[in-house]
Write an enzyme that holds these catalytic residues in place. Structure first.
Site, mmCIF file in Angstrom:
data_model
loop_
_atom_site.group_PDB
_atom_site.id
_atom_site.type_symbol
_atom_site.label_atom_id
_atom_site.label_comp_id
_atom_site.label_asym_id
_atom_site.label_seq_id
_atom_site.Cartn_x
_atom_site.Cartn_y
_atom_site.Cartn_z
ATOM 1 C CG ASP A 65 8.974 -0.169 -0.031
ATOM 2 O OD1 ASP A 65 10.125 0.302 -0.073
ATOM 3 O OD2 ASP A 65 7.967 0.514 0.250
ATOM 4 N N GLY B 277 0.455 1.266 -3.296
ATOM 5 C CA GLY B 277 0.560 0.545 -4.556
ATOM 6 C C GLY B 277 1.406 1.181 -5.632
ATOM 7 C CB CYS C 139 11.278 5.662 2.464
ATOM 8 S SG CYS C 139 10.056 5.438 3.777
ATOM 9 C CG ASP D 68 -0.033 -3.184 3.224
ATOM 10 O OD1 ASP D 68 0.077 -3.300 4.464
ATOM 11 O OD2 ASP D 68 0.721 -2.454 2.547
ATOM 12 C CB ALA E 121 -0.915 0.001 1.222
ATOM 13 C CG ASP F 90 0.501 -10.188 9.611
ATOM 14 O OD1 ASP F 90 1.591 -9.685 9.294
ATOM 15 O OD2 ASP F 90 0.122 -10.309 10.803
#
Length: 436
Positions: free
Chosen positions: A334, A269, A387, A289, A267, A316
């Site tokens: 990610d 996406g 990130c 997700d 998410a 999960d």
């Protein structure tokens, strides 16, 4: 103002929601801007700059206020504290707003919220700051370097110390300056619906300024528009707003025709739709997700982009799924992270996180990698990305993973810093699973 809506009042209420009630700034700001889309562009821009700017310079603003006020910001009433912060931000950073107007509006807001007894205090402190704004004393850069950086760039001192430990003094100052240098809006063309040249023409017809991005023929930087939903091209799913650093996930993944891709924390996406588009209608991207809400965000983007080779599933990532074993040609991990790379966009994260939370996230990443690594087919690859700029969540996790699972080897990895590739700091590692 329009319909008696005060832009300063809206900013004040948002700052209270963010700073006193723990709400996330980007969510609060989006909610208000969506509600008041009818306001003129200039007024919405003022609201955004005042709210975002106050959050971005919070530590510096508190430092300035505390130099002139006997009552320190931490001891002030929440409404007065945030009123003072946004007022000092206007005095220091918004030259188009006269100092007298800032002081007068602050007094009006104090009285409106039943703090008339403090209006003299608000007026006096703000006018004193306005008179002396060009002579503010900061911590000594030679004697208190960490504290100087913390105040100058409004970054909690523990994060400053961490960056210095990991990257040194000079690089740390570069990172902090990059966070305050402003963010451009980059977009990725939905190649399932149009070509880059077609989108560029459409955007230009909509009055948008379009700048090409070197090395990425499907990406542009856009500016000069009112708001995204005002663009028919956006509503029709012709492009996706995504930082260039995030686009690198698909670049490093290099999907091939017919690949089956699993994204375990997908998410909303962006990376999944990017890969689905690069597959050009072939293969399949399974975007997973944790919650129904997050899955709905993915589904919304699948629909808007018109992708037939992608689906969303509520799952999960910490729970093993037998049916997924050796199913993925590309496994996208990610994973949830501290977000130290996106502090330029999400200004409030720095004030909410703790050193302890970083350790917990590194462990969660390991738990997910432990759970999902067998989903990768032999000879195929796992893309690990975050990130953030935190070796414990990035390089150290990769080393831990390779030592634990020697059938994987590191093909390449890169730590990207803010403004190096796109706006954000980002980390990517490509891990190949050996065997046939």
């Amino acid at each position: 103002m329009t319909d008696n809506i005060s832009t300063r009042e809206l900013s004040l209420q948002m700052l209270i929601e963010i700073n006193e009630k723990g709400q996330f700034s980007h969510i609060v700001l989006k909610g208000v801007l969506d509600k008041y889309q009818y306001l003129p562009k200039k007024e919405r821009a003022f609201i955004t700059r005042l709210t975002d700017g106050t959050m971005e310079h919070l530590i510096e603003l508190d430092h300035i206020i505390d130099l002139f006020s006997k009552t320190k910001t931490k001891k002030m009433k929440p409404l007065i504290r945030n009123l003072m912060r946004m007022s000092v931000y206007q005095i220091k950073y918004m030259d188009s707003v006269p100092d007298a107007a800032v002081c007068n509006e602050a007094v009006k807001l104090a009285k409106k919220h039943k703090f008339g007894q403090l209006s003299g205090f608000v007026n006096g402190v703000l006018r004193n700051i306005a008179r002396n704004i060009n002579d503010i004393k900061y911590p000594d850069v030679k004697k208190e370097f960490n504290k100087y950086l913390s105040v100058r760039y409004s970054m909690p001192e523990w994060i400053v110390r961490k960056f210095i430990k990991d990257y040194g003094n000079e690089k740390t100052q570069e990172i902090l300056a990059a966070f305050q240098s402003g963010n451009s809006i980059s977009i990725r063309v939905n190649t399932a619906k149009c070509t880059p040249s077609e989108l560029k023409d459409i955007l230009c017809d909509e009055g948008v300024c379009v700048e090409e991005i070197e090395g990425l023929d499907y990406a542009f930087v856009i500016s000069g528009f009112d708001y995204l939903n005002s663009l028919e091209s956006f509503r029709n799913g012709l492009f996706y707003v995504q930082d260039v650093s995030s686009m690198m996930v698909a670049e490093y993944a290099k999907p091939e025709h017919g690949d089956h891709v699993i994204d375990v924390c997908a998410a909303p996406g962006g990376k999944s739709t990017h890969i689905a588009e690069l597959l050009n209608g072939s293969g399949f991207v399974e975007a997973r997700d944790l919650t129904d809400y997050k899955v709905s965000l993915i589904e919304e983007n699948i629909k808007r982009h018109g992708l037939s080779n992608m689906g969303a599933v509520c799952m999960d990532a910490t729970v093993f799924n037998e049916a997924s074993v050796e199913k993925a040609d590309i496994l996208i991990c990610d994973l949830p992270c501290s977000g130290l790379g996106v502090l330029g966009r999400k200004k409030d994260i720095r004030y909410k996180m703790t050193e302890q939370s970083l350790d917990g996230l590194a462990e969660l990443q390991k738990e997910i990698l432990d759970t999902v690594h067998t989903y990768v087919r032999k000879g195929k690859k796992l893309i690990y990305s975050t990130c953030t700029m935190n070796p414990a969540e990035n390089e150290e996790n990769v080393r831990w993973f390779i030592n634990r699972y020697p059938e994987f080897e590191l093909e390449t990895s890169k730590q990207m810093f803010p403004k190096e590739i796109g706006n954000d700091g980002f980390f990517i590692a490509v891990l190949k699973r050996n065997g046939r």
